[in-house]
Design a protein around this motif. Structure first.
Motif, PDB file in Angstrom:
ATOM      1  N   LEU A  19       7.346  11.265   3.950  1.00 20.70           N
ATOM      2  CA  LEU A  19       6.628  12.139   3.039  1.00 20.70           C
ATOM      3  C   LEU A  19       6.169  11.424   1.780  1.00 20.70           C
ATOM      4  O   LEU A  19       5.087  11.703   1.254  1.00 20.70           O
ATOM      5  CB  LEU A  19       7.527  13.319   2.641  1.00 20.70           C
ATOM      6  CG  LEU A  19       7.683  14.461   3.634  1.00 20.70           C
ATOM      7  CD1 LEU A  19       8.855  15.341   3.244  1.00 20.70           C
ATOM      8  CD2 LEU A  19       6.401  15.278   3.710  1.00 20.70           C
ATOM      9  N   PHE A  20       6.990  10.491   1.294  1.00 16.88           N
ATOM     10  CA  PHE A  20       6.691   9.852   0.016  1.00 16.88           C
ATOM     11  C   PHE A  20       6.336   8.383   0.153  1.00 16.88           C
ATOM     12  O   PHE A  20       6.239   7.673  -0.850  1.00 16.88           O
ATOM     13  CB  PHE A  20       7.864  10.059  -0.949  1.00 16.88           C
ATOM     14  CG  PHE A  20       7.955  11.488  -1.401  1.00 16.88           C
ATOM     15  CD1 PHE A  20       7.221  11.925  -2.488  1.00 16.88           C
ATOM     16  CD2 PHE A  20       8.721  12.404  -0.710  1.00 16.88           C
ATOM     17  CE1 PHE A  20       7.274  13.245  -2.898  1.00 16.88           C
ATOM     18  CE2 PHE A  20       8.774  13.726  -1.098  1.00 16.88           C
ATOM     19  CZ  PHE A  20       8.051  14.153  -2.193  1.00 16.88           C
ATOM     20  N   GLY A  21       6.134   7.913   1.368  1.00 13.32           N
ATOM     21  CA  GLY A  21       5.625   6.570   1.577  1.00 13.32           C
ATOM     22  C   GLY A  21       6.492   5.479   1.010  1.00 13.32           C
ATOM     23  O   GLY A  21       5.990   4.403   0.646  1.00 13.32           O
ATOM     24  N   ALA A  22       7.797   5.726   0.929  1.00 13.66           N
ATOM     25  CA  ALA A  22       8.725   4.749   0.349  1.00 13.66           C
ATOM     26  C   ALA A  22      10.128   5.087   0.828  1.00 13.66           C
ATOM     27  O   ALA A  22      10.419   6.249   1.166  1.00 13.66           O
ATOM     28  CB  ALA A  22       8.662   4.773  -1.177  1.00 13.66           C
ATOM     29  N   SER A  60       0.848  -1.183   0.000  1.00 12.33           N
ATOM     30  CA  SER A  60       0.000   0.000   0.000  1.00 12.33           C
ATOM     31  C   SER A  60       0.883   1.231   0.000  1.00 12.33           C
ATOM     32  O   SER A  60       1.999   1.211   0.512  1.00 12.33           O
ATOM     33  CB  SER A  60      -0.933   0.007   1.207  1.00 12.33           C
ATOM     34  OG  SER A  60      -0.188   0.037   2.412  1.00 12.33           O
ATOM     35  N   PHE A  61       0.380   2.288  -0.596  1.00 13.81           N
ATOM     36  CA  PHE A  61       1.118   3.543  -0.694  1.00 13.81           C
ATOM     37  C   PHE A  61       0.466   4.543   0.250  1.00 13.81           C
ATOM     38  O   PHE A  61      -0.662   4.970   0.036  1.00 13.81           O
ATOM     39  CB  PHE A  61       1.091   4.048  -2.137  1.00 13.81           C
ATOM     40  CG  PHE A  61       1.779   5.360  -2.329  1.00 13.81           C
ATOM     41  CD1 PHE A  61       3.124   5.509  -2.020  1.00 13.81           C
ATOM     42  CD2 PHE A  61       1.096   6.457  -2.818  1.00 13.81           C
ATOM     43  CE1 PHE A  61       3.769   6.723  -2.191  1.00 13.81           C
ATOM     44  CE2 PHE A  61       1.720   7.676  -3.001  1.00 13.81           C
ATOM     45  CZ  PHE A  61       3.067   7.809  -2.682  1.00 13.81           C
ATOM     46  N   GLN A  62       1.190   4.894   1.331  1.00  9.32           N
ATOM     47  CA  GLN A  62       0.617   5.744   2.372  1.00  9.32           C
ATOM     48  C   GLN A  62       1.588   6.875   2.746  1.00  9.32           C
ATOM     49  O   GLN A  62       2.219   6.851   3.802  1.00  9.32           O
ATOM     50  CB  GLN A  62       0.270   4.911   3.608  1.00  9.32           C
ATOM     51  CG  GLN A  62      -0.804   3.857   3.356  1.00  9.32           C
ATOM     52  CD  GLN A  62      -1.111   3.036   4.594  1.00  9.32           C
ATOM     53  OE1 GLN A  62      -0.244   2.823   5.437  1.00  9.32           O
ATOM     54  NE2 GLN A  62      -2.339   2.567   4.692  1.00  9.32           N
ATOM     55  N   PRO A  63       1.720   7.874   1.876  1.00  6.41           N
ATOM     56  CA  PRO A  63       2.577   9.022   2.225  1.00  6.41           C
ATOM     57  C   PRO A  63       1.942   9.874   3.309  1.00  6.41           C
ATOM     58  O   PRO A  63       0.716   9.937   3.441  1.00  6.41           O
ATOM     59  CB  PRO A  63       2.661   9.794   0.899  1.00  6.41           C
ATOM     60  CG  PRO A  63       1.378   9.454   0.207  1.00  6.41           C
ATOM     61  CD  PRO A  63       1.070   8.021   0.571  1.00  6.41           C
TER      62      PRO A  63
END
Length: 420
Positions: free
Chosen positions: A63-66, A25-28
């Motif tokens: 900030l960028f979820g990665a 999942s992408f959660q920034p």
């Protein structure tokens, strides 16, 4: 015979991959929740106002979820307020000649086999990018995706208008590494009565010629590498001049930096902020160490600086030592039984520094002064780890200006002739 309830291995693996990718999942995190804007710095130039902030590695990851820091990406946040009646273009290439496009930065951080999350990531990186066109009377903000720099980050913002360009230069301290100069108590180094202020250049020359020839070990019983340059400047000009020429800060020695150094040493990899062993004058190790490393920790140009009790026309006088590490070798004079091998021609490293600082466009005056008697190639001296060195015995003297200085405006001390 295969059991009827056993699935083929390739199907099991496929199901595992699908299960893992389904969990991606992408959660920034929103900018206001991360807090890095508390360190933002602002400058004005006419009717333009520019604000810059640089997140630390953990902040950028959030900030960028990665884990963008592990991929060598450092987002730089800009806010540009244009109250001029004309438009401006932002040129990210001045901030980083090798900056990443938003889709490129996102691609480097894509999840494995998770199309939905990756599409969201692509859109997010793109939406967070600062617009390059700044219309009159408007404000733009967002990120540029630069290559990772730890420690102090130089951010050169160049805005090009129809009639003129406006430049903003920021030096942003980013949390992460622990540079050695942050450990120095500058106000405790000298008592006010110990400081001598020179106003006459002839008096300055005599004082510089009386500097010690060489660095020492901690207890002052043995001489090390020779002192070979002097920098005269204000506090606001010293760091920026070296940073603009690509010199990197040096970490203090602590558990994390020691482990990074060991890994870099064993793997022959690059560690741009590796601790530099202390050498001593004024009964203390260097106040600042800077370096330019090649792709391996074994090879680097590095320098040490000490602030002296001298002042010249109100400016600080620094004395320094520069040498070039060209490899590593075994020695019994080090607790680790290894040491860097220096280029014995220390004047070559000094010549590099002369060229480098003259190209900085911040040298107001330059010259050479006699430090001590020449040491010949046929009868070299040795540093503290037994490496030979030789020199003509001259110190390069630089007066640095906070303002830009054109090459044909540099003045010269007619003291000694350099060997370049």
């Amino acid at each position: 015979m295969r059991h009827p309830h056993h699935l083929p291995l390739r199907i099991v693996l496929m199901l595992c991959v699908l299960a893992v990718s389904a969990c991606a999942s992408f959660q920034p995190k929103p900018i206001e929740e991360v807090g890095f804007l508390d360190r933002a710095e602002t400058q004005h130039n006419g009717n333009l106002k520019v604000t810059v902030a640089v997140p630390s590695i953990p902040e950028g990851n959030a900030l960028f979820g990665a884990p963008i820091g592990k991929k060598g990406i450092q987002p730089v946040w800009l806010k540009i307020e244009n109250d001029d009646p004309v438009h401006y273009w932002l040129f990210p290439i001045f901030i980083d000649p090798d900056y990443y496009s938003p889709y490129e930065a996102a691609w480097k951080n894509h999840f494995f086999m998770s199309a939905t999350a990756n599409e969201k990531m692509d859109a997010y990186f793109n939406d967070q990018t600062v617009p390059l066109f700044v219309p009159p009377g408007e404000t733009v903000e967002g990120f540029i995706y630069t290559n990772l720099d730890e420690g102090t980050k130089q951010v050169l913002v160049e805005l090009i208008g129809p009639e003129e360009a406006k430049t903003f230069i920021f030096y942003i301290a980013v949390p992460g590494i622990k540079p050695d100069h942050q450990e120095v108590d500058w106000y405790a180094l000298y008592a006010q009565g110990d400081i001598v202020d020179y106003h006459d250049e002839d008096e300055l020359r005599v004082a510089l010629e009386a500097l010690p020839c060489c660095t020492m070990n901690k207890d002052g019983t043995a001489e090390g590498d020779p002192l070979n340059f002097v920098v005269i400047t204000t506090p606001d000009a010293l760091g920026p001049t070296f940073l603009r020429r690509g010199w990197q800060e040096t970490e203090t020695t602590h558990a994390k930096s020691a482990w990074r150094t060991v890994k870099s040493f064993l793997l022959g990899s690059k560690y741009r902020y590796s601790p530099i062993s202390p050498l001593y004058i004024y009964e203390r190790g260097q106040d600042i160490a800077l370096q330019k490393a090649r792709d391996t920790i074994h090879e680097r140009n590095h320098l040490r600086l000490w602030i002296t009790p001298m002042r010249f026309q109100g400016m600080n006088v620094w004395v320094g030592q520069i040498s070039r590490d060209i490899g590593v070798r075994f020695t019994t004079k080090s607790p680790t039984f290894t040491t860097h091998k220096i280029d014995p021609d220390v004047d070559e490293a000094r010549a590099y520094l002369i060229q480098d600082l003259l190209l900085s466009q911040h040298v107001a005056k330059f010259g050479m002064v006699r430090g001590f008697d020449a040491v010949s190639r046929d009868a070299p001296r040795e540093n503290l780890t037994g490496d030979p060195w030789f020199t003509d015995g001259l110190l390069a003297v630089f007066v640095l200006s906070e303002d830009s200085v054109a090459a044909d405006d540099i003045a010269f001390y007619e003291w000694e002739a350099p060997r370049l």
